[in-house]
Write an enzyme that holds these catalytic residues in place. Structure first.
Site, PDB file in Angstrom:
ATOM      1  N   ASN A  50       0.650  -1.324  -0.061  1.00 51.35           N
ATOM      2  CA  ASN A  50      -0.053   0.109   0.057  1.00 51.35           C
ATOM      3  C   ASN A  50       0.739   1.289   0.008  1.00 51.35           C
ATOM      4  O   ASN A  50       1.709   1.311   0.956  1.00 51.35           O
ATOM      5  CB  ASN A  50      -1.037  -0.195   1.276  1.00 51.35           C
ATOM      6  CG  ASN A  50      -0.449  -0.106   2.431  1.00 51.35           C
ATOM      7  OD1 ASN A  50       0.631  -1.044   2.745  1.00 51.35           O
ATOM      8  ND2 ASN A  50      -0.948   0.446   3.383  1.00 51.35           N
ATOM      9  N   GLU A  52       0.417   5.319   0.416  1.00 51.69           N
ATOM     10  CA  GLU A  52      -0.437   6.190   0.805  1.00 51.69           C
ATOM     11  C   GLU A  52       0.008   7.687   0.528  1.00 51.69           C
ATOM     12  O   GLU A  52       1.096   7.740  -0.236  1.00 51.69           O
ATOM     13  CB  GLU A  52      -0.832   6.207   2.666  1.00 51.69           C
ATOM     14  CG  GLU A  52      -1.224   4.841   2.832  1.00 51.69           C
ATOM     15  CD  GLU A  52      -1.495   4.747   4.245  1.00 51.69           C
ATOM     16  OE1 GLU A  52      -1.164   5.786   5.095  1.00 51.69           O
ATOM     17  OE2 GLU A  52      -2.179   3.788   4.837  1.00 51.69           O
ATOM     18  N   ASN A  53      -0.951   8.640   0.687  1.00 51.87           N
ATOM     19  CA  ASN A  53      -0.671   9.969   0.363  1.00 51.87           C
ATOM     20  C   ASN A  53      -0.937  10.760   1.305  1.00 51.87           C
ATOM     21  O   ASN A  53      -2.252  10.794   2.060  1.00 51.87           O
ATOM     22  CB  ASN A  53      -1.205  10.212  -1.090  1.00 51.87           C
ATOM     23  CG  ASN A  53      -0.551  11.486  -1.871  1.00 51.87           C
ATOM     24  OD1 ASN A  53      -1.185  12.605  -1.714  1.00 51.87           O
ATOM     25  ND2 ASN A  53       0.539  11.181  -2.450  1.00 51.87           N
ATOM     26  N   ALA A  54      -0.468  12.267   1.497  1.00 54.53           N
ATOM     27  CA  ALA A  54      -0.871  13.389   2.254  1.00 54.53           C
ATOM     28  C   ALA A  54      -2.665  13.645   1.967  1.00 54.53           C
ATOM     29  O   ALA A  54      -3.179  14.074   2.720  1.00 54.53           O
ATOM     30  CB  ALA A  54       0.118  14.553   2.132  1.00 54.53           C
ATOM     31  N   SER A  55      -2.839  13.285   0.505  1.00 52.11           N
ATOM     32  CA  SER A  55      -4.031  13.440   0.174  1.00 52.11           C
ATOM     33  C   SER A  55      -4.787  12.167   0.303  1.00 52.11           C
ATOM     34  O   SER A  55      -4.519  11.525  -0.602  1.00 52.11           O
ATOM     35  CB  SER A  55      -4.214  14.160  -1.086  1.00 52.11           C
ATOM     36  OG  SER A  55      -5.449  14.182  -1.760  1.00 52.11           O
ATOM     37  N   TYR A  56      -5.226  12.014   1.434  1.00 52.50           N
ATOM     38  CA  TYR A  56      -5.681  10.432   1.674  1.00 52.50           C
ATOM     39  C   TYR A  56      -6.335   9.711   0.416  1.00 52.50           C
ATOM     40  O   TYR A  56      -6.080   8.572   0.266  1.00 52.50           O
ATOM     41  CB  TYR A  56      -6.565  10.561   3.222  1.00 52.50           C
ATOM     42  CG  TYR A  56      -5.970  11.048   4.267  1.00 52.50           C
ATOM     43  CD1 TYR A  56      -4.645  11.362   4.204  1.00 52.50           C
ATOM     44  CD2 TYR A  56      -6.825  11.164   5.228  1.00 52.50           C
ATOM     45  CE1 TYR A  56      -4.042  11.890   5.642  1.00 52.50           C
ATOM     46  CE2 TYR A  56      -6.194  11.657   6.457  1.00 52.50           C
ATOM     47  CZ  TYR A  56      -4.776  11.975   6.631  1.00 52.50           C
ATOM     48  OH  TYR A  56      -4.444  12.561   7.789  1.00 52.50           O
ATOM     49  N   CYS A  61      -4.074   0.485  -2.804  1.00 54.05           N
ATOM     50  CA  CYS A  61      -3.814  -0.689  -1.827  1.00 54.05           C
ATOM     51  C   CYS A  61      -2.754  -1.596  -2.491  1.00 54.05           C
ATOM     52  O   CYS A  61      -2.218  -1.636  -3.482  1.00 54.05           O
ATOM     53  CB  CYS A  61      -5.012  -1.436  -1.735  1.00 54.05           C
ATOM     54  SG  CYS A  61      -6.329  -0.769  -0.917  1.00 54.05           S
ATOM     55  N   GLU A  63      -2.736  -4.788  -3.232  1.00 49.11           N
ATOM     56  CA  GLU A  63      -3.467  -5.609  -4.292  1.00 49.11           C
ATOM     57  C   GLU A  63      -3.477  -4.944  -5.693  1.00 49.11           C
ATOM     58  O   GLU A  63      -2.771  -5.671  -6.612  1.00 49.11           O
ATOM     59  CB  GLU A  63      -4.692  -6.037  -4.091  1.00 49.11           C
ATOM     60  CG  GLU A  63      -5.012  -6.943  -2.772  1.00 49.11           C
ATOM     61  CD  GLU A  63      -5.133  -5.973  -1.479  1.00 49.11           C
ATOM     62  OE1 GLU A  63      -4.685  -4.965  -1.656  1.00 49.11           O
ATOM     63  OE2 GLU A  63      -6.067  -6.526  -0.825  1.00 49.11           O
ATOM     64  N   CYS A  97     -10.371  -2.682  -4.718  1.00 48.99           N
ATOM     65  CA  CYS A  97      -9.650  -3.780  -5.464  1.00 48.99           C
ATOM     66  C   CYS A  97     -10.222  -4.973  -5.775  1.00 48.99           C
ATOM     67  O   CYS A  97     -10.069  -5.510  -6.885  1.00 48.99           O
ATOM     68  CB  CYS A  97      -8.603  -4.129  -4.234  1.00 48.99           C
ATOM     69  SG  CYS A  97      -7.481  -2.968  -3.507  1.00 48.99           S
TER      70      CYS A  97
HETATM   71  N1  THU Z   1      -5.167  -1.672   2.403  1.00 47.45           N
HETATM   72  C1  THU Z   1      -4.565  -2.323   1.611  1.00 47.45           C
HETATM   73  O1  THU Z   1      -3.556  -2.130   0.972  1.00 47.45           O
HETATM   74  N2  THU Z   1      -5.141  -3.701   1.170  1.00 47.45           N
HETATM   75  C2  THU Z   1      -6.346  -4.027   1.571  1.00 47.45           C
HETATM   76  O2  THU Z   1      -6.754  -5.174   1.435  1.00 47.45           O
HETATM   77  C3  THU Z   1      -6.954  -3.312   2.561  1.00 47.45           C
HETATM   78  C4  THU Z   1      -6.429  -1.993   3.005  1.00 47.45           C
HETATM   79  C5  THU Z   1      -4.578  -0.410   2.927  1.00 47.45           C
HETATM   80  C6  THU Z   1      -5.052   0.696   2.401  1.00 47.45           C
HETATM   81  C7  THU Z   1      -4.632   1.900   3.390  1.00 47.45           C
HETATM   82  O3  THU Z   1      -3.378   2.179   3.046  1.00 47.45           O
HETATM   83  C8  THU Z   1      -4.349   0.970   4.694  1.00 47.45           C
HETATM   84  O4  THU Z   1      -4.254  -0.371   4.300  1.00 47.45           O
HETATM   85  C9  THU Z   1      -5.521   1.231   5.698  1.00 47.45           C
HETATM   86  O5  THU Z   1      -7.008   1.067   5.174  1.00 47.45           O
END
Ligand code: THU
Length: 134
Positions: A50, A52-56, A61, A63, A97
């Site tokens: 996963n 992430e970004n400051a702009s949520y 993910c 996957e 996903c």
């Molecule tokens: N996340 C995934 O990467 N895969 C999943 O199957 C569930 C959630 C990530 C997204 C986010 O960066 C963090 O988990 C919390 O939601």
């Protein structure tokens, strides 16, 4: 889309790669590390985390990261994906996903993997019945 069973060695590799990938997650906001390992029909492996970004809303993910890596290499057919996190419960793919992955086949085997390496195998179409298609 191949419905073939994974060998024991392939399951071990799926577990190993997804757990290792988890360490590379970029998740400063949620602190929820997720790793994925994707096996294509030709025996190639792709990992994802996963990001992430400051702009949520810009987060992607694990996957989808693995799928995007594979698809951008020209792969279109997949056998299985492993998903690992540090949670004591299985981490199930989010709705986005599920839709993203089902584009490439509803028979994808998804291995939900706990930190102790125990796993639950589910089939994508059971997680997303009656999915949207154009
Ligand atoms: N996340 C995934 O990467 N895969 C999943 O199957 C569930 C959630 C990530 C997204 C986010 O960066 C963090 O988990 C919390 O939601």
């Amino acid at each position: 889309m191949s419905k073939r069973e994974l060998t024991k060695a392939e399951i071990e590799k799926l577990i190993e790669l997804s757990i290792k990938a988890k360490d590379k997650a970029y998740c400063p906001y949620s602190k929820f590390h997720v790793g994925a390992a994707l096996l294509d029909e030709n025996g190639n492996w792709y990992t994802g985390v996963n990001v992430e970004n400051a702009s949520y809303g810009g987060a992607i993910c694990a996957e989808r990261t693995a799928f995007v890596k594979a698809i951008s290499e020209g792969q279109r057919k997949f056998v299985a994906i492993g998903v690992s996190s540090d949670a004591s419960e299985y981490t199930r793919p989010c709705g986005i996903c599920r839709q993203f992955m089902i584009e490439f086949g509803e028979h994808l085997q998804i291995f939900l993997i706990k930190p102790d390496r125990s796993y639950l195998k589910v089939i994508l179409k059971d997680l997303l019945p009656d999915h949207f298609k154009l």
